[in-house]
Write an enzyme that holds these catalytic residues in place. Structure first.
Site, PDB file in Angstrom:
ATOM      1  N   CYS A  43       0.839  -1.205   0.000  1.00 24.61           N
ATOM      2  CA  CYS A  43       0.000   0.000   0.000  1.00 24.61           C
ATOM      3  C   CYS A  43       0.876   1.259   0.000  1.00 24.61           C
ATOM      4  CB  CYS A  43      -0.984  -0.052   1.170  1.00 24.61           C
ATOM      5  SG  CYS A  43      -2.347   1.124   1.004  1.00 24.61           S
TER       6      CYS A  43
ATOM      7  N   HIS B  48      -3.741  -5.030  -0.869  1.00 23.23           N
ATOM      8  CA  HIS B  48      -3.459  -5.645   0.429  1.00 23.23           C
ATOM      9  C   HIS B  48      -3.476  -7.166   0.300  1.00 23.23           C
ATOM     10  CE1 HIS B  48      -3.506  -2.040   2.924  1.00 23.23           C
ATOM     11  NE2 HIS B  48      -4.330  -1.566   1.994  1.00 23.23           N
TER      12      HIS B  48
ATOM     13  N   GLU C 291      -2.670  -9.278   2.407  1.00 21.43           N
ATOM     14  CA  GLU C 291      -3.136  -9.867   3.680  1.00 21.43           C
ATOM     15  C   GLU C 291      -4.656  -9.872   3.785  1.00 21.43           C
ATOM     16  OE1 GLU C 291      -1.933  -6.894   3.239  1.00 21.43           O
ATOM     17  OE2 GLU C 291      -2.801  -5.432   4.629  1.00 21.43           O
TER      18      GLU C 291
END
Lengths: 213, 257
Positions: A82, A193, A195
């Protein structure tokens, strides 16, 4: 073997750490201790919020010099996420213009305001949600991930890299072909992202953990 | 355009159990939040929203623990709301693994809290929940007002103006619930969804009233929503997430399949 998530005070590091723990048995450390960061075998540079605050906190915690050195040394794999991707470039137009780490040539731009799509629908900023990432060059971090797979994004600014060789993935939004995946040498960085990107995101993190550049 | 519209199953959690009320009263048990979140994740949900609807002090720790457990197993965005009043509450939930925080009543009682939260944590993780009810009579120019306390207490605030103000204050996304429709299965209030979606630049999640898959399609196509949130149609097995996604895609909506 330790993976250090660099904690300079910005961003939700818990999600990144939890996802890494899910894909590896290696030790995952969220830290701002320079010795631990130096001693780690892999680094994650996260970032959320305004880039002025991210760069400011990196300077305040006296980690900017260390991160710059580690980028130049190319001694270990680093994953930027990011704003952690954006900070690798020379300059961002956010917050009236902010100098960044300058590891890669290029700049960070805003999508713009009052945008409309092809059918006249209002395009929202931030660019939030699951979008396709077209793989631009081959890279070990793309292993097992289909070209055009969707990842989860939340951002209003995007990278415009100057060198084609540094671009590994692009995403179309609001008439812009954003350079959402960039890298060079031991550095790989993504605007989305991983994750939070379900199976493909976890695959990318696993690829990072196994990456031996 | 390849950005997909999102489907967000919502877990309304009371004392550690997923429940779903009809017009916020009359509650039906739907099970364990962690198990349900995992199921939705496996089905391909785009995000999960966890609303703590009791938000009483004793249940707070239970909620934090539930959020931690979900975040440890479900790697898609997780929004947590209910009883968020101070920056400390936000910090606690982010530390537990939430990605976004939904602020509802506290935004009405103290709008500066939204500004403070956005400055401190970034707009990307601040969702303002707007509970709107239609206050104009049939035939009048449509008008919606903000209600708090589960739709019982009027505030006199115009919903569209309020939405603009919350975005100015730093909301990164709006979760719009029609209090007239919530739990009725009569479909979204498309009027207020369209009015707010056109009024703001940030994404709008439509919520309240989903009874079938056509309602989801209408929320996006007619309401202009960027995401649709539903609870009971998924909890009680009427439809699965893949059913909903396929149906929306068949109606020309870009989805992550």
């Amino acid at each position: 073997m330790t993976i250090a998530v660099i904690d300079y005070g910005m961003g939700n590091l818990h999600s990144v750490a939890k996802a890494l723990e899910h894909v590896t048995h290696e030790n995952v450390l969220v830290t701002r201790d320079p010795r631990s960061i130096r001693g780690a075998s892999r680094l994650v540079l996260p970032g959320q919020g305004a880039i002025r605050d991210c760069m400011g906190e990196l300077q305040r915690t006296e980690l900017e010099g260390l991160v710059k050195d580690l980028l130049e040394e190319q001694g270990k794999p680093l994953l930027g996420i990011c704003v952690g991707q954006q900070m690798l470039f020379e300059r961002s137009e956010e917050n009236g213009g902010i100098d960044c780490l300058g590891f890669l040539p290029g700049r960070v731009r805003h999508f713009g305001h009052h945008l409309t799509g092809p059918d006249g629908e209002r395009l929202k900023v931030p660019h939030m949600g699951w979008n396709r990432v077209v793989q631009h060059h081959e890279h070990p971090l793309w292993n097992g991930i289909e070209d055009g797979a969707r990842f989860y994004f939340v951002h209003s600014y995007y990278v415009e890299a100057a060198a084609d060789a540094d671009i590994f993935g692009t995403t179309d939004y609001a008439g812009v072909n954003a350079h959402v995946v960039t890298g060079r040498g031991t550095v790989f960085a993504v605007q989305f992202h991983p994750e939070k990107s379900a199976r493909d995101g976890l695959q990318l993190l696993e690829n990072f953990v196994n990456w031996a550049p | 355009m390849s950005l997909a519209k999102r489907i967000i199953p919502c877990l309304d959690v009371d004392a550690g159990r997923v429940v779903k009320g009809v017009n916020f009263v009359g509650i039906r048990d739907a099970g364990d939040p962690v198990e349900i979140a995992k199921r939705y994740n496996q089905q391909g949900a785009d995000e999960i929203t966890f609303l703590d609807i009791t938000a009483s002090h004793e249940d707070r720790d239970t909620t934090v623990e539930m959020v931690e457990r979900i975040a440890g197993e479900v790697f898609i965005p997780l929004t947590v709301g209910g009883g968020i009043r101070r920056c400390d509450d936000i910090r606690t939930m982010l530390n537990a693994g939430a990605d976004k925080i939904s602020i509802n009543t506290a935004a009405v009682t103290n709008p500066d809290f939204v500004r403070e939260a956005a400055e401190r944590f970034g707009s990307q993780c601040i969702v303002v929940a707007i509970d709107a009810k239609r206050v104009s009579a049939d035939g009048e120019l449509p008008r919606w007002e903000i209600f708090t306390h589960g739709g019982r207490r009027p505030t006199g605030l115009d919903a569209v103006e309020w939405a603009r103000k919350m975005v100015d204050y730093g909301a990164g996304e709006l979760l719009l619930t029609s209090m007239d429709r919530d739990g009725t299965k009569a479909g979204f209030d498309l009027g207020v969804t369209r009015a707010i979606s056109d009024a703001v630049e940030v994404p709008v999640i439509a919520s309240g009233g989903v009874g079938n898959l056509d309602h989801l399609v209408a929320g996006v196509k007619d309401g202009g929503a960027d995401a649709v949130l539903a609870a009971s149609i998924f909890h009680f097995g009427e439809y699965t997430i893949p059913d909903a996604k396929r149906y929306m895609a068949e109606h020309g909506i870009e989805m992550r399949l």
